[in-house]
Design a protein around this motif. Structure first.
Motif, short mmCIF file in Angstrom:
data_model
loop_
_atom_site.label_atom_id
_atom_site.label_comp_id
_atom_site.label_asym_id
_atom_site.label_seq_id
_atom_site.Cartn_x
_atom_site.Cartn_y
_atom_site.Cartn_z
N LYS A 62 0.82 -1.21 0.00
CA LYS A 62 0.00 0.00 0.00
C LYS A 62 0.86 1.26 0.00
CE LYS A 62 -3.45 2.51 2.58
NZ LYS A 62 -3.93 2.82 3.91
N CYS A 63 1.94 1.26 0.79
CA CYS A 63 2.75 2.47 0.95
C CYS A 63 3.72 2.70 -0.21
CB CYS A 63 3.53 2.39 2.26
SG CYS A 63 2.48 2.36 3.71
N ALA A 64 4.14 1.63 -0.89
CA ALA A 64 5.10 1.78 -1.98
C ALA A 64 4.43 2.38 -3.23
CB ALA A 64 5.74 0.44 -2.33
N ALA A 65 3.13 2.11 -3.40
CA ALA A 65 2.46 2.51 -4.65
C ALA A 65 2.52 4.02 -4.91
CB ALA A 65 1.02 2.00 -4.65
N PRO A 66 2.17 4.89 -3.95
CA PRO A 66 2.23 6.32 -4.27
C PRO A 66 3.65 6.84 -4.53
CG PRO A 66 1.51 5.96 -2.00
CD PRO A 66 1.54 4.63 -2.64
N ILE A 67 4.65 6.25 -3.85
CA ILE A 67 6.03 6.69 -4.09
C ILE A 67 6.44 6.30 -5.50
CG2 ILE A 67 8.35 6.77 -3.12
CD1 ILE A 67 7.27 5.35 -0.65
N GLY A 68 6.12 5.06 -5.87
CA GLY A 68 6.44 4.59 -7.22
C GLY A 68 5.74 5.42 -8.28
N ALA A 69 4.49 5.78 -8.02
CA ALA A 69 3.75 6.58 -8.99
C ALA A 69 4.43 7.93 -9.18
CB ALA A 69 2.30 6.76 -8.53
N ALA A 70 4.86 8.55 -8.07
CA ALA A 70 5.50 9.87 -8.16
C ALA A 70 6.82 9.77 -8.93
CB ALA A 70 5.74 10.43 -6.76
N LEU A 71 7.59 8.71 -8.68
CA LEU A 71 8.87 8.57 -9.37
C LEU A 71 8.67 8.28 -10.86
CD1 LEU A 71 10.96 6.62 -6.72
CD2 LEU A 71 11.14 9.02 -7.35
N LEU A 96 4.70 4.62 -19.42
CA LEU A 96 3.38 5.20 -19.18
C LEU A 96 2.43 4.14 -18.61
CD1 LEU A 96 1.69 7.82 -19.51
CD2 LEU A 96 0.91 6.91 -21.70
N VAL A 97 2.54 2.90 -19.14
CA VAL A 97 1.73 1.79 -18.61
C VAL A 97 2.09 1.55 -17.14
CG1 VAL A 97 1.32 -0.70 -18.77
CG2 VAL A 97 1.34 0.69 -20.84
N LEU A 98 3.39 1.64 -16.81
CA LEU A 98 3.82 1.49 -15.42
C LEU A 98 3.13 2.53 -14.53
CD1 LEU A 98 5.90 0.08 -13.43
CD2 LEU A 98 7.40 2.00 -13.90
N PHE A 99 3.06 3.76 -15.02
CA PHE A 99 2.41 4.83 -14.27
C PHE A 99 0.94 4.49 -14.02
CE2 PHE A 99 0.31 9.10 -14.25
CZ PHE A 99 0.82 9.53 -13.04
N PHE A 100 0.26 4.01 -15.08
CA PHE A 100 -1.16 3.66 -14.92
C PHE A 100 -1.33 2.48 -13.97
CE2 PHE A 100 -1.96 5.65 -19.31
CZ PHE A 100 -2.23 6.86 -18.71
N LEU A 101 -0.37 1.53 -13.98
CA LEU A 101 -0.45 0.40 -13.06
C LEU A 101 -0.40 0.89 -11.61
CD1 LEU A 101 1.75 -2.30 -14.80
CD2 LEU A 101 -0.61 -2.60 -14.03
N TYR A 102 0.56 1.79 -11.35
CA TYR A 102 0.66 2.34 -10.00
C TYR A 102 -0.65 3.03 -9.60
CZ TYR A 102 5.70 1.77 -8.98
OH TYR A 102 6.94 1.29 -8.67
N ILE A 103 -1.15 3.88 -10.51
CA ILE A 103 -2.39 4.59 -10.21
C ILE A 103 -3.54 3.60 -10.01
CG2 ILE A 103 -4.08 6.25 -11.16
CD1 ILE A 103 -1.50 7.58 -10.44
N GLY A 104 -3.56 2.56 -10.84
CA GLY A 104 -4.61 1.54 -10.72
C GLY A 104 -4.56 0.85 -9.37
N ILE A 105 -3.36 0.54 -8.90
CA ILE A 105 -3.21 -0.14 -7.61
C ILE A 105 -3.67 0.76 -6.47
CG2 ILE A 105 -1.47 -0.99 -5.98
CD1 ILE A 105 -0.05 -2.09 -8.63
N ILE A 106 -3.31 2.05 -6.53
CA ILE A 106 -3.77 2.99 -5.50
C ILE A 106 -5.29 3.08 -5.52
CG2 ILE A 106 -3.72 5.40 -4.75
CD1 ILE A 106 -0.93 5.59 -6.13
N ALA A 107 -5.86 3.22 -6.72
CA ALA A 107 -7.31 3.38 -6.84
C ALA A 107 -8.04 2.12 -6.37
CB ALA A 107 -7.69 3.70 -8.29
#
Lengths: 58, 245
Positions: free
Chosen positions: B94-103, B133-144
């Motif tokens: 849960k905590c890694a997802a927003p950091i990964g999305a920002a990076l 870009l897909v990686l970014f959407f994956l991170y966002i998807g996991i957060i959502a």
């Protein structure tokens, strides 16, 4: 130092706006990343203290 | 081995251990980032082809590398939480997802800014950039997905599965510049042979990469520790900890 003057460092032979924009956005994002959990912790400690006081009836 | 595993997964023990680790990570990441960035911006000579725009490498490459490594860490945590039902692994996910999305966001934005003076365009739909870009959407998807469930256990399971399925994207990103024709330059650092980047340019890059890795660890620990306090708020050790300060 590679650049002779501060003006040259800022201009970077025309690439300055790109380089400094990239570093500025990165700096802002990193500050936000680390500030957010620090602020959250302060708020959380305050709430937890209230929560403990309530549950212990003290 | 199992005793070790259980000790490691105990939130209380992790909270104490991370507390001693935290200042070290903070100091190392700040020192490496400040020295590496100052060195890369002011002391390294410009690239003979790209000129000064190449200096963006000192933030672009570390951001992208840690965004990918962070995803692997998150997917591994997802697997551990699915298989062994370990609470700590779920918190790491849960905590890694927003950091990964920002990076990942930083890798995309600094890449676009670097692309304009170098390739003449902000964006191309090539394999490397599209897969990031897909990686970014994956991170966002996991957060959502995590936020979409009221039941936090179901949220953790669903996010873990998405994280695991999405892990297939990581090797695609890594080898995309070799598998497909791309504007993006191939890797400059080689683990097996000689790196194609000049040592003079490489040294500050290794510093900023170290700095970004430690920064990720630092922020991740801060977030996981908050999460532990929240989830364990009814336990005796958290009570003692809060009241003792």
């Amino acid at each position: 130092m590679y650049f002779e003057t501060v003006a040259e460092l800022l201009a970077m032979d025309g690439h300055g706006p790109y380089v400094w924009a990239a570093y500025g956005i990165t700096f802002a994002t990193l500050v936000w990343l680390v500030a957010q959990p620090l602020v959250a912790k302060r708020r959380q400690l305050r709430e937890l203290r209230g929560f403990l006081r309530r549950t212990e009836g003290a | 081995m199992w005793a070790w595993f259980h000790k490691w997964s105990s939130p209380r023990w992790f909270y104490q251990l991370s507390g001693t680790l935290l200042p070290w990570l903070a100091v190392i990441s700040l020192a490496a980032l400040i020295v590496g960035v100052a060195w890369g911006l002011m002391f390294v000579p410009p690239d003979y082809k790209q000129g000064n725009s190449f200096r963006i490498i000192y933030i672009h490459v570390p951001a992208a590398a840690v965004a990918m490594a962070g995803y692997l860490l998150m997917a591994t945590a997802g697997a551990i939480s699915l298989i062994w039902r370990i609470k700590l692994a779920d918190m790491v996910l849960k905590c890694a997802a927003p950091i990964g999305a920002a990076l990942t966001f930083l890798a995309l934005v600094t890449g676009a800014i670097w692309g304009k003076p170098t390739w003449g365009t902000w964006w191309v739909w090539d394999a490397r950039i599209t897969s990031v870009l897909v990686l970014f959407f994956l991170y966002i998807g996991i957060i959502a997905l995590y936020e979409a469930f009221d039941n936090k256990e179901a949220a953790g399971r669903a996010s873990a599965i998405l994280a695991l399925v999405g892990a297939v994207n990581i090797p695609i990103i890594y080898w995309s510049v070799e598998w497909w024709y791309s504007l993006h330059q191939p890797a400059s650092i080689s683990f097996t042979g000689e790196s194609s980047i000049h040592p003079q340019m490489l040294r500050p890059l290794l510093l900023t990469i170290t700095g970004f890795y430690c920064f990720f660890g630092w922020v991740l620990l801060l977030k996981v520790r908050n999460e532990i306090l929240h989830r364990e708020r009814s336990t005796r050790w958290v009570r003692d900890l809060i009241l003792s300060r």
